[in-house]
Scaffold this motif. Structure first.
Motif, PDB file in Angstrom:
ATOM      1  N   SER A   1       8.876   3.889  -5.170  1.00  0.00           N
ATOM      2  CA  SER A   1       8.385   2.574  -5.589  1.00  0.00           C
ATOM      3  C   SER A   1       7.570   1.902  -4.494  1.00  0.00           C
ATOM      4  CB  SER A   1       9.559   1.641  -5.950  1.00  0.00           C
ATOM      5  OG  SER A   1      10.244   2.091  -7.081  1.00  0.00           O
ATOM      6  N   ASN A   2       6.565   1.169  -4.908  1.00  0.00           N
ATOM      7  CA  ASN A   2       5.909   0.252  -3.985  1.00  0.00           C
ATOM      8  C   ASN A   2       6.797  -0.970  -3.810  1.00  0.00           C
ATOM      9  OD1 ASN A   2       3.481   1.640  -5.609  1.00  0.00           O
ATOM     10  ND2 ASN A   2       2.832   1.166  -3.517  1.00  0.00           N
ATOM     11  N   GLY A   3       6.625  -1.638  -2.695  1.00  0.00           N
ATOM     12  CA  GLY A   3       7.339  -2.885  -2.467  1.00  0.00           C
ATOM     13  C   GLY A   3       6.446  -4.077  -2.764  1.00  0.00           C
ATOM     14  N   LEU A   4       7.042  -5.272  -2.736  1.00  0.00           N
ATOM     15  CA  LEU A   4       6.266  -6.498  -2.877  1.00  0.00           C
ATOM     16  C   LEU A   4       6.016  -7.070  -1.490  1.00  0.00           C
ATOM     17  CD1 LEU A   4       5.089  -8.472  -5.070  1.00  0.00           C
ATOM     18  CD2 LEU A   4       7.059  -9.934  -4.509  1.00  0.00           C
TER      19      LEU A   4
ATOM     20  N   PHE B   1      12.123  -5.544   4.620  1.00  0.00           N
ATOM     21  CA  PHE B   1      12.027  -4.221   5.229  1.00  0.00           C
ATOM     22  C   PHE B   1      11.114  -4.163   6.446  1.00  0.00           C
ATOM     23  CE2 PHE B   1      11.255   0.541   4.066  1.00  0.00           C
ATOM     24  CZ  PHE B   1      11.883   0.908   5.245  1.00  0.00           C
ATOM     25  N   ILE B   2       9.824  -4.431   6.235  1.00  0.00           N
ATOM     26  CA  ILE B   2       8.854  -4.122   7.288  1.00  0.00           C
ATOM     27  C   ILE B   2       7.589  -4.942   7.077  1.00  0.00           C
ATOM     28  CG2 ILE B   2       7.720  -2.261   5.983  1.00  0.00           C
ATOM     29  CD1 ILE B   2       7.606  -0.623   8.578  1.00  0.00           C
ATOM     30  N   ARG B   3       6.874  -5.185   8.160  1.00  0.00           N
ATOM     31  CA  ARG B   3       5.583  -5.847   8.030  1.00  0.00           C
ATOM     32  C   ARG B   3       4.538  -4.855   7.527  1.00  0.00           C
ATOM     33  NH1 ARG B   3       4.563 -10.139  12.967  1.00  0.00           N
ATOM     34  NH2 ARG B   3       6.555 -11.263  12.779  1.00  0.00           N
ATOM     35  N   GLU B   4       3.662  -5.354   6.673  1.00  0.00           N
ATOM     36  CA  GLU B   4       2.515  -4.571   6.231  1.00  0.00           C
ATOM     37  C   GLU B   4       1.349  -5.543   6.094  1.00  0.00           C
ATOM     38  OE1 GLU B   4       2.587  -1.301   3.071  1.00  0.00           O
ATOM     39  OE2 GLU B   4       1.258  -2.796   2.139  1.00  0.00           O
ATOM     40  N   GLY B   5       0.299  -5.299   6.861  1.00  0.00           N
ATOM     41  CA  GLY B   5      -0.857  -6.188   6.817  1.00  0.00           C
ATOM     42  C   GLY B   5      -0.473  -7.602   7.206  1.00  0.00           C
TER      43      GLY B   5
ATOM     44  N   GLY C   1      11.930  -2.588  -7.359  1.00  0.00           N
ATOM     45  CA  GLY C   1      11.700  -1.604  -8.407  1.00  0.00           C
ATOM     46  C   GLY C   1      12.917  -0.807  -8.791  1.00  0.00           C
ATOM     47  N   PRO C   2      12.955  -0.311 -10.016  1.00  0.00           N
ATOM     48  CA  PRO C   2      14.095   0.486 -10.497  1.00  0.00           C
ATOM     49  C   PRO C   2      14.201   1.835  -9.813  1.00  0.00           C
ATOM     50  CG  PRO C   2      12.320   0.483 -12.124  1.00  0.00           C
ATOM     51  CD  PRO C   2      11.936  -0.512 -11.071  1.00  0.00           C
ATOM     52  N   ASP C   3      13.089   2.323  -9.229  1.00  0.00           N
ATOM     53  CA  ASP C   3      13.115   3.620  -8.550  1.00  0.00           C
ATOM     54  C   ASP C   3      13.154   3.480  -7.031  1.00  0.00           C
ATOM     55  OD1 ASP C   3      12.953   5.014 -10.971  1.00  0.00           O
ATOM     56  OD2 ASP C   3      10.775   4.842 -11.006  1.00  0.00           O
ATOM     57  N   ALA C   4      13.499   2.288  -6.544  1.00  0.00           N
ATOM     58  CA  ALA C   4      13.457   2.050  -5.096  1.00  0.00           C
ATOM     59  C   ALA C   4      14.359   3.019  -4.334  1.00  0.00           C
ATOM     60  CB  ALA C   4      13.857   0.607  -4.799  1.00  0.00           C
ATOM     61  N   ARG C   5      15.494   3.349  -4.889  1.00  0.00           N
ATOM     62  CA  ARG C   5      16.432   4.202  -4.150  1.00  0.00           C
ATOM     63  C   ARG C   5      15.907   5.615  -3.978  1.00  0.00           C
ATOM     64  NH1 ARG C   5      19.500   0.525  -6.890  1.00  0.00           N
ATOM     65  NH2 ARG C   5      21.131  -0.524  -5.676  1.00  0.00           N
TER      66      ARG C   5
ATOM     67  N   ARG D   1       0.838  -1.204   0.000  1.00  0.00           N
ATOM     68  CA  ARG D   1       0.000   0.000   0.000  1.00  0.00           C
ATOM     69  C   ARG D   1       0.871   1.252   0.000  1.00  0.00           C
ATOM     70  NH1 ARG D   1      -2.484  -3.157   3.950  1.00  0.00           N
ATOM     71  NH2 ARG D   1      -1.540  -1.880   5.593  1.00  0.00           N
ATOM     72  N   ALA D   2       1.930   1.223   0.808  1.00  0.00           N
ATOM     73  CA  ALA D   2       2.819   2.378   0.937  1.00  0.00           C
ATOM     74  C   ALA D   2       4.012   2.239  -0.003  1.00  0.00           C
ATOM     75  CB  ALA D   2       3.296   2.509   2.384  1.00  0.00           C
ATOM     76  N   ARG D   3       4.741   3.320  -0.172  1.00  0.00           N
ATOM     77  CA  ARG D   3       5.973   3.298  -0.948  1.00  0.00           C
ATOM     78  C   ARG D   3       7.160   3.178  -0.003  1.00  0.00           C
ATOM     79  NH1 ARG D   3       4.985   7.872  -5.678  1.00  0.00           N
ATOM     80  NH2 ARG D   3       3.194   6.823  -6.646  1.00  0.00           N
ATOM     81  N   TYR D   4       8.168   2.453  -0.451  1.00  0.00           N
ATOM     82  CA  TYR D   4       9.318   2.184   0.403  1.00  0.00           C
ATOM     83  C   TYR D   4      10.593   2.414  -0.396  1.00  0.00           C
ATOM     84  CZ  TYR D   4       5.834  -0.071   3.345  1.00  0.00           C
ATOM     85  OH  TYR D   4       4.734  -0.324   4.126  1.00  0.00           O
ATOM     86  N   GLY D   5      11.579   3.046   0.227  1.00  0.00           N
ATOM     87  CA  GLY D   5      12.837   3.322  -0.445  1.00  0.00           C
ATOM     88  C   GLY D   5      13.963   2.471   0.092  1.00  0.00           C
ATOM     89  N   GLY D   6      14.997   2.324  -0.736  1.00  0.00           N
ATOM     90  CA  GLY D   6      16.160   1.559  -0.312  1.00  0.00           C
ATOM     91  C   GLY D   6      16.697   0.712  -1.439  1.00  0.00           C
TER      92      GLY D   6
END
Length: 315
Positions: A282-285, A262-266, A274-278, A251-256
């Motif tokens: 980008s959204n995460g999977l 990274f983190i729990r979600e739901g 993603g190519p724009d993660a940095r 749901r949220a965007r995450y960088g790195g």
């Protein structure tokens, strides 16, 4: 009409069953021997067993390149050949042998997704519909004139397994409608628009390897495309392969860095992707469920008990 059938696996089995249920006479069946290829052990209803059950002569061939096969085809004197999921090229001395040529049934909306594994490739690529096409075989693979085509929509949560069951049910009606139109002389053949053509190779295990630089939306479709009983999309955690059974776009965007746990979600755990993660755009999977190499399935929130570390394409 007198019909010879070339086919294999469940696609060929459904085609043969439709022919047996029709008003036409199946005089010979040609199919492949059983295979150990991972994708050919899926949906492996036996064409040979169905033919033998109904007293239809069966020939087993890996390739249609011997004089005995050609002699048997000539002796069978078919009015038409029907092919579905025959795994090698048929030469013109075979596909042009009957008066009505060869009707090929292919599980895509030609001219797009000619070749192999069209449902999986179409789902990965985000197509809105898939389907089945009946066309007259010519010298170019899956390129001949179309006589019938039917489609089904692709839903937001559909897996390749869902699409298989939906499209395989189209085979019987398409085969029956095509043969009846050809026999009656009412068939309307439509040339394919070759500017829209695409051709895809056979899938292998390498094609299921997760590349965390892909956008999360693409990875989520890859997971759905590699649904059970297909080999699942996979990655590596601490050097060990894990297979992703269920996932969603965060749901949220995450960088790195892509691949970071990274983190729990739901009900799942977010992996940076993603190519724009940095840039943090980008959204995460969100991995929900995974399977380890011993076949045990885990909730991601139980398997990843601490955050940090990376999932990698290779050990």
């Amino acid at each position: 009409m007198r019909v010879v059938m070339f086919g294999y696996q469940t696609w060929g089995h459904r085609t043969l069953q439709a022919l047996l249920d029709s008003e036409h006479e199946v005089v010979l069946v040609v199919t492949h021997p059983k295979s150990d290829h991972v994708y050919e052990k899926i949906w492996d209803d036996s064409v040979a067993e169905l033919a033998e059950k109904h007293g239809v002569p069966v020939l087993l061939r890996n390739r249609p390149d011997d004089e005995d096969l050609l002699r048997r085809l000539r002796e069978a004197a078919p009015d038409i050949i029907v092919a579905n999921n025959w795994r090698t090229w048929l030469p013109p001395e075979i596909f042009d042998l009957p008066p009505h040529g060869t009707l090929n049934v292919h599980d895509s909306l030609l001219p797009a997704y000619a070749g192999f594994s069209p449902l999986i490739w179409a789902l990965i690529n985000g197509e809105q519909e898939v389907g089945v096409t009946a066309h007259r075989m010519d010298a170019e693979l899956d390129a001949g004139d179309i006589v019938f085509q039917r489609s089904v929509p692709v839903g937001a949560t559909d897996t390749a397994t869902d699409l298989f069951h939906r499209t395989v049910d189209l085979i019987g009606p398409i085969v029956t409608d095509s043969l009846d139109a050809i026999a009656s002389g009412s068939a309307q053949w439509v040339p394919q628009d070759r500017s829209r053509a695409s051709f895809f190779h056979k899938r292998s295990i390498e094609d299921s390897r997760i590349d965390w630089s892909w956008p999360a939306e693409d990875l989520e479709r890859l997971v759905r495309a590699q649904s059970d009983p297909y080999p699942n999309a996979f990655t590596h955690h601490r050097g060990r392969r894990i297979r992703i059974v269920s996932a969603a776009v965060s749901r949220a965007r995450y960088g790195g860095t892509p691949g970071r746990i990274f983190i729990r979600e739901g009900d799942g755990v977010v992996i940076v992707a993603g190519p724009d993660a940095r840039t943090g755009r980008s959204n995460g999977l969100v991995i929900r469920r995974l399977r380890t190499e011993d076949g045990t399935e885990h909730a991601a929130t139980e398997y990843f008990r601490t955050m940090g570390g990376y999932l990698t394409a290779r050990p």
